[in-house]
Scaffold this active site. Structure first.
Site, PDB file in Angstrom:
ATOM      1  N   ASP A  76      41.861  49.487  35.450  1.00 27.50           N
ATOM      2  CA  ASP A  76      41.048  48.318  35.088  1.00 27.50           C
ATOM      3  C   ASP A  76      40.274  48.637  33.799  1.00 27.50           C
ATOM      4  O   ASP A  76      39.695  49.726  33.666  1.00 27.50           O
ATOM      5  CB  ASP A  76      40.075  48.039  36.247  1.00 27.50           C
ATOM      6  CG  ASP A  76      39.365  46.709  36.133  1.00 27.50           C
ATOM      7  OD1 ASP A  76      39.893  45.795  35.473  1.00 27.50           O
ATOM      8  OD2 ASP A  76      38.272  46.569  36.738  1.00 27.50           O
ATOM      9  N   GLY A 119      36.035  38.873  36.650  1.00 30.65           N
ATOM     10  CA  GLY A 119      34.731  38.375  37.099  1.00 30.65           C
ATOM     11  C   GLY A 119      34.886  37.278  38.128  1.00 30.65           C
ATOM     12  O   GLY A 119      34.145  36.291  38.115  1.00 30.65           O
TER      13      GLY A 119
END
Ligand code: G3H
Ligand code: 13P
Ligand code: ZN
Length: 342
Positions: free
Chosen positions: A83, A221
């Protein structure tokens, strides 16, 4: 079963019209919670580690936790993803370690904070695509920047993705998946009220998907920050201010428009923290870590299960046999970066 590539998971998801949750891990309990939820729901899954996670857990521990996961749950297709890789070097180290997918986040400079320009982003992302596809590994790029700062990562500045630039970016880099900035941010504080369609710019996803129907879109998010989870934390002594996340129904709309990977970390953090606070409050005399880690693991599993069901990945774990990294490398060589696996 070996780890599968993210490219295969996402191509299959596109075929089946569903999304795949990408959940962040740092430790044993998170890996167990996600794998158990995948097992319960029969879901393919993406497990991802940030640079912070790799440092916290140590690369070798993290990798072997994932190996254990594939041994214990051989029927689950699981991709291991870096990530927010901040540089080609970080992505290379993840590939060397055995990750089947990497994100080159060239929307920020390698300090992970300063917004980068388009040329820089194209340059580093292209470099990672060449290096990764050579060995069959999937690449996610990012265009536009998210708000919020996690562990000192992120500029805090929001720059929504420009659809024209997105088309150019995908053509120039050959990424398998594209993270788009639509007004979300990392962490618990995304919106001060329930987001409407202007604040949460879903129209950008729709426009990019129309222009790039073959590109898998990624929502970062994407924790929903459910009030129930925040309330448990606060009820047992926490201090989380009123806040809103990304409604699950908006993610489901995104999935109808090409969103295939949905990044969720904060919701698991909230679930675990609430459960641990509750356990501490209920029996202050307990000091066996299993006493509080067990409910924390169960609370994370419950959130992951709910997301897997909502994203539509439930029931798709056994739809296909994994293609090995060397076979994927051959396909990229023969068909080019923009191949289709299914
Ligand atoms: O990128 C955001 C993820 O939530 C990972 O956060 O960098 O604190 O591990 P982290
Ligand atoms: P959340 O903070 O909303 O869970 O987002 C996680 C994420 O985007 C990881 O890359
Ligand atoms: Zn992210």
């Amino acid at each position: 079963m070996a780890l599968v590539t993210m490219r295969q998971l996402l191509d299959e998801a596109a075929n089946g019209g569903y999304g795949v949750g990408a959940f962040n891990v740092n430790n044993l309990e998170q890996v167990q919670a996600i794998m158990e939820a995948a097992h319960e729901t029969g879901s393919p899954v993406i497990i991802q580690a940030s640079r912070g996670a790799r440092k916290y857990a140590n690369d070798r521990f993290l990798y072997h936790l994932m190996e254990a996961a594939t041994e214990v749950y051989p029927e689950i297709s699981v991709a291991l993803h870096q990530d927010h890789g901040n540089s080609p070097e970080t992505c290379k180290s993840a590939i060397d370690l055995g990750f089947t997918s990497v994100m080159m986040d060239g929307s920020l400079m390698d300090d992970g904070k300063t917004p980068a320009d388009f040329e820089y982003n194209v340059g580093v992302t292209r470099e990672v695509v060449e290096m990764a596809h050579e060995v069959g590994v999937t690449v996610e790029g990012e265009l536009g920047t998210l708000g919020g700062i996690e562990d000192d990562v992120g500029s805090g500045e929001v720059n929504l993705t420009d659809p024209d630039q997105a088309v150019e970016f995908v053509e120039l880099t050959g990424v398998d998946a594209l993270a788009v900035a639509i007004g979300t941010s990392h962490g618990a504080y995304k919106f001060t009220k329930e987001p409407d369609r202007e604040v949460l710019a879903m129209y950008i996803i729709e426009e990019i998907n129309e222009r790039l129907p073959g590109t898998h879109l990624v929502m970062h998010g994407s924790s929903s920050v459910p009030k129930e989870l925040v309330d448990i934390v606060n009820e047992y002594g926490g201090d989380i201010q009123p806040t809103w996340g990304v409604p699950v129904r908006e993610i489901q709309e995104g999935i109808k428009h090409g969103v295939r990977k949905i990044n969720v970390d904060t919701d698991l953090r909230l679930a675990a923290t609430g459960a641990i606070r509750k356990a501490f409050a209920e029996d202050p005399s307990e000091f066996d870590p299993r006493y509080y880690l067990k409910p924390a693991r169960a609370a994370m599993q419950k959130v992951v299960r709910a997301r897997m069901e909502a994203f539509g990945q439930a029931g798709h774990a056994k739809d296909y046999d994994p293609i090995s990294l060397p076979d994927m490398a051959v396909r990229y060589r023969e068909q080019g970066h923009q191949l289709t696996v299914t």
